[in-house]
Design a protein around this motif. Structure first.
Motif, PDB file in Angstrom:
ATOM      1  N   ASP A 139      11.757  -6.970  -4.776  1.00 51.99           N
ATOM      2  CA  ASP A 139      11.668  -8.412  -5.029  1.00 51.99           C
ATOM      3  C   ASP A 139      10.451  -8.785  -5.866  1.00 51.99           C
ATOM      4  OD1 ASP A 139      13.013  -8.995  -1.791  1.00 51.99           O
ATOM      5  OD2 ASP A 139      13.970  -9.451  -3.715  1.00 51.99           O
ATOM      6  N   PHE A 140       9.574  -7.850  -6.109  1.00 50.25           N
ATOM      7  CA  PHE A 140       8.327  -8.132  -6.820  1.00 50.25           C
ATOM      8  C   PHE A 140       8.374  -7.496  -8.206  1.00 50.25           C
ATOM      9  CE2 PHE A 140       5.776 -10.230  -3.608  1.00 50.25           C
ATOM     10  CZ  PHE A 140       6.550 -10.010  -2.483  1.00 50.25           C
ATOM     11  N   GLY A 141       8.261  -8.362  -9.216  1.00 55.87           N
ATOM     12  CA  GLY A 141       8.459  -7.894 -10.582  1.00 55.87           C
ATOM     13  C   GLY A 141       7.197  -7.472 -11.307  1.00 55.87           C
ATOM     14  N   TYR A 142       6.053  -7.921 -10.827  1.00 53.94           N
ATOM     15  CA  TYR A 142       4.801  -7.583 -11.492  1.00 53.94           C
ATOM     16  C   TYR A 142       3.871  -6.883 -10.507  1.00 53.94           C
ATOM     17  CZ  TYR A 142       6.399 -10.971 -14.957  1.00 53.94           C
ATOM     18  OH  TYR A 142       7.141 -11.648 -15.894  1.00 53.94           O
ATOM     19  N   TRP A 143       3.200  -5.865 -11.026  1.00 54.47           N
ATOM     20  CA  TRP A 143       2.356  -5.030 -10.179  1.00 54.47           C
ATOM     21  C   TRP A 143       1.024  -4.725 -10.858  1.00 54.47           C
ATOM     22  CZ3 TRP A 143       3.835  -3.325  -5.325  1.00 54.47           C
ATOM     23  CH2 TRP A 143       5.164  -3.581  -4.974  1.00 54.47           C
ATOM     24  N   GLY A 144      -0.014  -4.600 -10.031  1.00 52.88           N
ATOM     25  CA  GLY A 144      -1.274  -4.097 -10.519  1.00 52.88           C
ATOM     26  C   GLY A 144      -1.300  -2.577 -10.448  1.00 52.88           C
ATOM     27  N   ARG A 145      -2.435  -1.993 -10.841  1.00 52.76           N
ATOM     28  CA  ARG A 145      -2.563  -0.535 -10.840  1.00 52.76           C
ATOM     29  C   ARG A 145      -3.133   0.002  -9.548  1.00 52.76           C
ATOM     30  NH1 ARG A 145      -4.347   1.366 -16.929  1.00 52.76           N
ATOM     31  NH2 ARG A 145      -2.542   0.481 -17.997  1.00 52.76           N
ATOM     32  N   GLY A 146      -3.646  -0.858  -8.710  1.00 51.15           N
ATOM     33  CA  GLY A 146      -4.097  -0.425  -7.401  1.00 51.15           C
ATOM     34  C   GLY A 146      -5.586  -0.212  -7.260  1.00 51.15           C
TER      35      GLY A 146
ATOM     36  N   ILE B 245      -5.712   4.125   5.304  1.00 52.94           N
ATOM     37  CA  ILE B 245      -6.035   4.802   4.050  1.00 52.94           C
ATOM     38  C   ILE B 245      -4.832   4.780   3.122  1.00 52.94           C
ATOM     39  CG2 ILE B 245      -6.604   7.022   2.987  1.00 52.94           C
ATOM     40  CD1 ILE B 245      -8.177   7.685   5.541  1.00 52.94           C
ATOM     41  N   ALA B 246      -5.031   4.267   1.914  1.00 52.88           N
ATOM     42  CA  ALA B 246      -3.938   4.166   0.941  1.00 52.88           C
ATOM     43  C   ALA B 246      -4.461   3.565  -0.352  1.00 52.88           C
ATOM     44  CB  ALA B 246      -2.821   3.276   1.493  1.00 52.88           C
ATOM     45  N   MET B 247      -3.618   3.617  -1.366  1.00 52.36           N
ATOM     46  CA  MET B 247      -3.831   2.829  -2.573  1.00 52.36           C
ATOM     47  C   MET B 247      -3.205   1.467  -2.310  1.00 52.36           C
ATOM     48  SD  MET B 247      -5.150   3.081  -5.637  1.00 52.36           S
ATOM     49  CE  MET B 247      -5.002   4.732  -6.306  1.00 52.36           C
ATOM     50  N   TYR B 248      -3.962   0.413  -2.559  1.00 51.67           N
ATOM     51  CA  TYR B 248      -3.490  -0.944  -2.314  1.00 51.67           C
ATOM     52  C   TYR B 248      -3.163  -1.627  -3.642  1.00 51.67           C
ATOM     53  CZ  TYR B 248      -4.600  -0.707   2.630  1.00 51.67           C
ATOM     54  OH  TYR B 248      -4.601  -0.380   3.961  1.00 51.67           O
TER      55      TYR B 248
ATOM     56  N   ARG C 101       0.840  -1.191   0.000  1.00 54.43           N
ATOM     57  CA  ARG C 101       0.000   0.000   0.000  1.00 54.43           C
ATOM     58  C   ARG C 101       0.879   1.245   0.000  1.00 54.43           C
ATOM     59  NH1 ARG C 101      -2.628  -0.412   6.126  1.00 54.43           N
ATOM     60  NH2 ARG C 101      -0.719   0.104   7.305  1.00 54.43           N
ATOM     61  N   GLN C 102       0.284   2.316  -0.489  1.00 54.12           N
ATOM     62  CA  GLN C 102       1.006   3.586  -0.527  1.00 54.12           C
ATOM     63  C   GLN C 102       0.040   4.718  -0.220  1.00 54.12           C
ATOM     64  OE1 GLN C 102       3.185   4.303  -4.160  1.00 54.12           O
ATOM     65  NE2 GLN C 102       4.521   5.757  -3.128  1.00 54.12           N
TER      66      GLN C 102
END
Length: 127
Positions: A113-120, A91-94, A38-39
């Motif tokens: 360490d994580f190469g693939y990500w979603g858009r949140g 509260i954040a973008m997950y 999360r950010q």
């Protein structure tokens, strides 16, 4: 190509619950460890929870232990995050993320360490 698509975010009152989902496609899902990050605005992305390829091992940030539960369904290529007792500090973008099974320290929840990500998907907690 690899796709991770999050859903389930929204706005809840403090103490409420949400269940996030992440649908994966374009790769062999069961070969990858998975995690939620999360950010919050103005802050660095932080790891929330991680789960091993088969789902037998899970790891959590101290801030969410006892409140959040990560799980996966390899038959459905889907990752979940059950979030209970939500607080304003949640509260954040997950984001969901995937790490190759050869990554030795994936359980430390390091972004690198994580190469693939979603858009949140956005989570808001407010009364």
């Amino acid at each position: 190509q690899v796709q991770l698509v999050e859903s389930g975010g929204g706005s809840v009152q403090p103490g409420g619950s949400l269940r996030l989902s992440c649908a994966a496609s374009g790769y062999t899902y069961s070969n990858y460890h998975m995690a939620w990050f999360r950010q919050a605005p103005g802050k660095e992305r932080e790891g929330v929870a991680a789960i091993s390829t088969g789902g037998s091992r899970t790891y959590y940030a101290d801030s969410v232990k006892g409140r959040f539960t990560i799980s996966r369904d390899n038959a459905k290529n889907t990752l979940y995050l059950q979030m209970n007792s939500l607080k304003p500090e949640d509260i954040a973008m997950y984001y969901c993320a995937a790490a190759d099974r050869d990554r030795l320290f994936w359980y430390l929840l390091r972004v690198a360490d994580f190469g693939y990500w979603g858009r949140g998907t956005q989570v808001t907690v407010s009364s």
